[in-house]
Design a protein around this motif. Structure first.
Motif, PDB file in Angstrom:
ATOM      1  N   LEU A 148     -42.721 -11.564  62.086  1.00  0.00           N
ATOM      2  CA  LEU A 148     -42.528 -11.054  60.728  1.00  0.00           C
ATOM      3  C   LEU A 148     -43.320  -9.772  60.473  1.00  0.00           C
ATOM      4  CD1 LEU A 148     -42.516 -14.342  58.600  1.00  0.00           C
ATOM      5  CD2 LEU A 148     -40.568 -12.915  59.252  1.00  0.00           C
ATOM      6  N   GLY A 149     -44.564  -9.743  60.919  1.00  0.00           N
ATOM      7  CA  GLY A 149     -45.394  -8.557  60.713  1.00  0.00           C
ATOM      8  C   GLY A 149     -44.793  -7.313  61.347  1.00  0.00           C
ATOM      9  N   PRO A 150     -44.507  -7.350  62.666  1.00  0.00           N
ATOM     10  CA  PRO A 150     -43.864  -6.201  63.303  1.00  0.00           C
ATOM     11  C   PRO A 150     -42.514  -5.843  62.681  1.00  0.00           C
ATOM     12  CG  PRO A 150     -44.749  -7.693  64.967  1.00  0.00           C
ATOM     13  CD  PRO A 150     -44.890  -8.389  63.651  1.00  0.00           C
ATOM     14  N   ALA A 151     -41.765  -6.860  62.253  1.00  0.00           N
ATOM     15  CA  ALA A 151     -40.452  -6.609  61.646  1.00  0.00           C
ATOM     16  C   ALA A 151     -40.585  -5.813  60.354  1.00  0.00           C
ATOM     17  CB  ALA A 151     -39.730  -7.930  61.379  1.00  0.00           C
ATOM     18  N   VAL A 152     -41.564  -6.194  59.512  1.00  0.00           N
ATOM     19  CA  VAL A 152     -41.769  -5.501  58.236  1.00  0.00           C
ATOM     20  C   VAL A 152     -42.282  -4.084  58.469  1.00  0.00           C
ATOM     21  CG1 VAL A 152     -43.125  -5.463  56.103  1.00  0.00           C
ATOM     22  CG2 VAL A 152     -42.172  -7.619  56.930  1.00  0.00           C
ATOM     23  N   SER A 153     -43.282  -3.948  59.337  1.00  0.00           N
ATOM     24  CA  SER A 153     -43.888  -2.631  59.555  1.00  0.00           C
ATOM     25  C   SER A 153     -42.947  -1.657  60.249  1.00  0.00           C
ATOM     26  CB  SER A 153     -45.167  -2.781  60.382  1.00  0.00           C
ATOM     27  OG  SER A 153     -44.879  -3.365  61.634  1.00  0.00           O
ATOM     28  N   THR A 154     -42.037  -2.184  61.069  1.00  0.00           N
ATOM     29  CA  THR A 154     -41.148  -1.310  61.845  1.00  0.00           C
ATOM     30  C   THR A 154     -39.811  -1.068  61.143  1.00  0.00           C
ATOM     31  OG1 THR A 154     -42.112  -2.225  63.867  1.00  0.00           O
ATOM     32  CG2 THR A 154     -40.074  -0.952  64.099  1.00  0.00           C
ATOM     33  N   PHE A 155     -39.209  -2.138  60.616  1.00  0.00           N
ATOM     34  CA  PHE A 155     -37.856  -2.010  60.068  1.00  0.00           C
ATOM     35  C   PHE A 155     -37.755  -2.312  58.571  1.00  0.00           C
ATOM     36  CE2 PHE A 155     -37.474  -3.268  64.553  1.00  0.00           C
ATOM     37  CZ  PHE A 155     -36.761  -2.181  65.045  1.00  0.00           C
ATOM     38  N   GLY A 156     -38.768  -2.989  57.992  1.00  0.00           N
ATOM     39  CA  GLY A 156     -38.725  -3.335  56.574  1.00  0.00           C
ATOM     40  C   GLY A 156     -38.161  -4.719  56.343  1.00  0.00           C
ATOM     41  N   LYS A 157     -38.410  -5.254  55.116  1.00  0.00           N
ATOM     42  CA  LYS A 157     -37.977  -6.614  54.790  1.00  0.00           C
ATOM     43  C   LYS A 157     -36.465  -6.758  54.661  1.00  0.00           C
ATOM     44  CE  LYS A 157     -42.102  -8.518  52.566  1.00  0.00           C
ATOM     45  NZ  LYS A 157     -42.635  -9.219  51.384  1.00  0.00           N
ATOM     46  N   ALA A 158     -35.768  -5.649  54.490  1.00  0.00           N
ATOM     47  CA  ALA A 158     -34.308  -5.716  54.342  1.00  0.00           C
ATOM     48  C   ALA A 158     -33.606  -5.703  55.700  1.00  0.00           C
ATOM     49  CB  ALA A 158     -33.815  -4.556  53.486  1.00  0.00           C
ATOM     50  N   SER A 159     -34.368  -5.574  56.774  1.00  0.00           N
ATOM     51  CA  SER A 159     -33.768  -5.425  58.099  1.00  0.00           C
ATOM     52  C   SER A 159     -33.236  -6.746  58.641  1.00  0.00           C
ATOM     53  CB  SER A 159     -34.802  -4.864  59.075  1.00  0.00           C
ATOM     54  OG  SER A 159     -35.842  -5.802  59.278  1.00  0.00           O
ATOM     55  N   ALA A 165     -35.864 -13.310  62.124  1.00  0.00           N
ATOM     56  CA  ALA A 165     -37.155 -13.945  62.432  1.00  0.00           C
ATOM     57  C   ALA A 165     -37.395 -15.146  61.525  1.00  0.00           C
ATOM     58  CB  ALA A 165     -38.286 -12.930  62.281  1.00  0.00           C
ATOM     59  N   ILE A 166     -37.051 -15.010  60.234  1.00  0.00           N
ATOM     60  CA  ILE A 166     -37.191 -16.124  59.293  1.00  0.00           C
ATOM     61  C   ILE A 166     -36.257 -17.274  59.677  1.00  0.00           C
ATOM     62  CG2 ILE A 166     -36.807 -16.858  56.900  1.00  0.00           C
ATOM     63  CD1 ILE A 166     -37.716 -14.087  56.014  1.00  0.00           C
ATOM     64  N   GLN A 167     -34.992 -16.927  59.978  1.00  0.00           N
ATOM     65  CA  GLN A 167     -34.019 -17.954  60.341  1.00  0.00           C
ATOM     66  C   GLN A 167     -34.412 -18.661  61.639  1.00  0.00           C
ATOM     67  OE1 GLN A 167     -31.588 -19.012  58.385  1.00  0.00           O
ATOM     68  NE2 GLN A 167     -32.238 -17.489  56.861  1.00  0.00           N
ATOM     69  N   PRO A 216     -26.900 -18.583  61.979  1.00  0.00           N
ATOM     70  CA  PRO A 216     -27.674 -17.729  61.076  1.00  0.00           C
ATOM     71  C   PRO A 216     -27.897 -16.319  61.626  1.00  0.00           C
ATOM     72  CG  PRO A 216     -29.069 -19.433  62.060  1.00  0.00           C
ATOM     73  CD  PRO A 216     -27.655 -19.794  62.368  1.00  0.00           C
ATOM     74  N   ILE A 217     -27.950 -16.160  62.958  1.00  0.00           N
ATOM     75  CA  ILE A 217     -28.072 -14.809  63.510  1.00  0.00           C
ATOM     76  C   ILE A 217     -26.822 -14.001  63.196  1.00  0.00           C
ATOM     77  CG2 ILE A 217     -28.192 -13.474  65.656  1.00  0.00           C
ATOM     78  CD1 ILE A 217     -29.950 -15.621  66.844  1.00  0.00           C
ATOM     79  N   GLN A 218     -25.669 -14.677  63.268  1.00  0.00           N
ATOM     80  CA  GLN A 218     -24.393 -14.008  63.012  1.00  0.00           C
ATOM     81  C   GLN A 218     -24.307 -13.453  61.599  1.00  0.00           C
ATOM     82  OE1 GLN A 218     -21.018 -16.590  63.390  1.00  0.00           O
ATOM     83  NE2 GLN A 218     -19.555 -14.921  63.688  1.00  0.00           N
ATOM     84  N   TRP A 219     -24.990 -14.084  60.648  1.00  0.00           N
ATOM     85  CA  TRP A 219     -24.970 -13.597  59.276  1.00  0.00           C
ATOM     86  C   TRP A 219     -25.580 -12.202  59.158  1.00  0.00           C
ATOM     87  CZ3 TRP A 219     -27.322 -18.736  56.998  1.00  0.00           C
ATOM     88  CH2 TRP A 219     -26.324 -19.718  56.973  1.00  0.00           C
ATOM     89  N   PHE A 220     -26.572 -11.921  59.991  1.00  0.00           N
ATOM     90  CA  PHE A 220     -27.307 -10.661  59.857  1.00  0.00           C
ATOM     91  C   PHE A 220     -27.006  -9.662  60.979  1.00  0.00           C
ATOM     92  CE2 PHE A 220     -29.820 -14.100  57.968  1.00  0.00           C
ATOM     93  CZ  PHE A 220     -29.887 -13.648  56.661  1.00  0.00           C
TER      94      PHE A 220
END
Length: 397
Positions: A148-159, A165-167, A216-220
């Protein structure tokens, strides 16, 4: 000690249920608190304070004959982490304090896995395989949290990375650690023997749990291959369900003879919810329906609650009753059936509203009021269970 730890876990569940009630009240009146932050608190306390700690308690009770003081100290440290999340999430969401307590909980879970792996005692290969599989899924699920940390810092919470990662975490917590955990205890009580049918069931259960992450991966991150991976996963899951019944059917009648009617009904309720869960996952093979589920939050919430309140909590409640931790009185029966009724009414209402959105119709008259009123039955039922446990003299066998 069992009684005390069960009570603490149920108190966590009661607090989570009250927070859920407040979330539903927020659609009727103003609440001086951030809705999203309260949602975070509600979900963390329900998952980590109720289900996690109940599985912790029963794993130690059933599978650790030499109950070292370390387990007791670790339980209270884990509960401290839950209280920290309870007091921080509603006011700051994901921030320094709440993340610190969440991290503490994860580190406690790692140590718990180490201890169970080291001290686990059982002559049953069936129990050993299921317990270890559930613990491995718990470990794997936390990879999603660390991303989650790398995801937010690199791509943002909307990515898509952040959402996946949450799913990833939720999928392997619910379908791996929690679900396989209660099945492990259930099979232990039924004394399921190792056999070719069990080996097939176990392999299919593990593979299908991994493959169904594709939905759930398919959703995003939509891709045709994910649809087919999920299709294979659900197909294997259905075969595993058939084998599940083949394994438990010869043992159920003998097991149920020793149980009260209420305990028996709770086990059957949990099994019925498990069947419904898999049937609903099967409907996701229809691409149109899969997209509808994702687009309409009602269906997602309903499915999460079906798994959390119906399947997992159903089994955990049955285990509490099976251990004679409660006084079997009319008030206790009222509490259990209040919880089940509240679950059924809210699930039906949420599903009906989701269907109305799908066909383009408006909201049900007094929908939010009805949802709030039906939801009162959930903390009410938990409260009666707590009161009855507290007033019961429990003797360890």
């Amino acid at each position: 000690m069992l009684k005390k730890l069960v009570l603490v876990s149920l108190l966590n569940f009661l607090i989570a249920a009250i927070m859920g009630l407040l979330l539903r009240y927020s659609f009727l009146g103003d609440l001086p608190i951030n809705y999203r932050y309260l949602t975070h608190a509600h979900s963390h306390v329900a998952m980590l304070g109720w289900v996690y700690l109940m599985l912790y308690t029963f794993y130690v009770y059933y599978f650790i004959p030499d109950k070292k003081p370390t387990y007791n100290r670790l339980f209270w440290l884990t509960e401290f982490a839950v209280i920290g999340m309870l007091l921080s999430f509603p006011f700051q969401g994901y921030a320094a304090i709440s993340i610190t307590f969440s991290t503490l909980h994860i580190l406690c879970s790692y140590y718990f896995v180490y201890l169970i792996w080291k001290h686990f005692k059982s002559d049953s290969k069936v129990t050993k395989l299921l317990v270890r599989a559930s613990l491995l899924f718990m470990l794997v699920s936390t990879l999603g949290v660390w991303c989650l940390g790398p995801a937010v810092s690199t791509f943002g919470k909307a990515s898509a990375f952040y959402q996946i990662a949450i799913q990833f975490f939720l999928h392997f917590q619910f379908n791996g650690w929690f679900l396989i955990g209660v099945i492990a205890i259930f099979f232990h009580l039924l004394q399921i023997k190792n056999s070719k049918a069990f080996k097939h069931f176990f392999i299919l259960l593990i593979i299908s749990t991994i493959l169904t992450l594709a939905l759930p991966i398919q959703w995003f991150a939509p891709h045709n291959s994910l649809f087919w991976i999920n299709t294979i996963g659900i197909t294997l899951q259905i075969i595993a369900l058939i084998l599940f019944f083949k394994l438990i059917n010869p043992q159920l009648s003998k097991f149920f003879i020793k149980q009260t009617s209420l305990t028996r009904n709770l086990f059957l309720f949990a099994i019925a919810c498990l069947v419904l869960k898999i049937v609903l996952q099967f409907t996701a093979l229809l691409p149109e329906f899969s997209q509808v589920v994702y687009e309409h939050r009602n269906f997602v919430i309903g499915f999460i609650h079906l798994t959390m309140l119906g399947v997992i909590s159903g089994f955990l409640f049955a285990l509490i009753l099976q251990n004679n931790l409660v006084r079997f009185s009319k008030t206790m029966q009222f509490g259990v059936y209040s919880f089940i009724l509240g679950f059924l009414l809210t699930e039906l209402l949420i599903a009906l509203q989701g269907y109305r959105y799908y066909i383009g119709e408006g909201i049900i008259a007094h929908y939010y009021l009805l949802l709030f009123l039906f939801s009162i039955l959930l903390p009410l039922g938990i409260s009666f269970l707590i009161i009855n446990i507290k007033s019961t003299t429990y003797e360890t066998s």
